[in-house]
Motif scaffolding. Sequence first.
Motif: not given
Length: 189
Positions: A96, A117-118, A122, A130, A150, A179
């Motif tokens: 990313l 986006t994550v 996922l 990611v 992260f 996540h």
Amino acid sequence: MKDNEGLESARLMLRRFTPADAPALAAYRSDPEVSRYQSWESPVPMEEAERWANTFSTGNPRDPGWFQYAVERRDVPGLIGDVGVCLSEDGRQAQLGFTFAPVFQGRGYATEAVARTVGHLLVEEGLHRVWATCDGRNVRSAKLLGRVGFRREGHLVQSTWFKGEWTDDVFFGLLASEHRAAPDSGHGS
């Protein structure tokens, strides 16, 4: 990704680039502070921004390699930044990256776009992992990645000769299982 598809969050639309995005893309990517930790040099000529916008507009987010999302606010159309996703050959991991215009930094837009986006990668796409990397001096990007969940995975000291100097590389990763376990993972974003 069909032309009418995209990702939405509370305040943002992440969509396919269009040729009309070239002037805004050239403007924010020409800022020396924006390009400082990025692979391109500033200023970005309009012809280059037009080539980028055209290339970005034809990508497929489900194909291996880079796909660039154009980011705009839902209340006011216009490009404010971009989020890049590099899908691995096996489609199970992605790298990313993100770039935002200075006037829109510090308002939570980049965090919101990256988080969305994550979550898409996922949860909706079912990727395993990611990851991201940034220059060791890019404290703001490192903090953003931490806010999104992260984990810092490594720090390589003076590992890259970049724009005339040795720079550190800091690596971050996030597993789908991490996540899902996070209390505010944004599954419904």
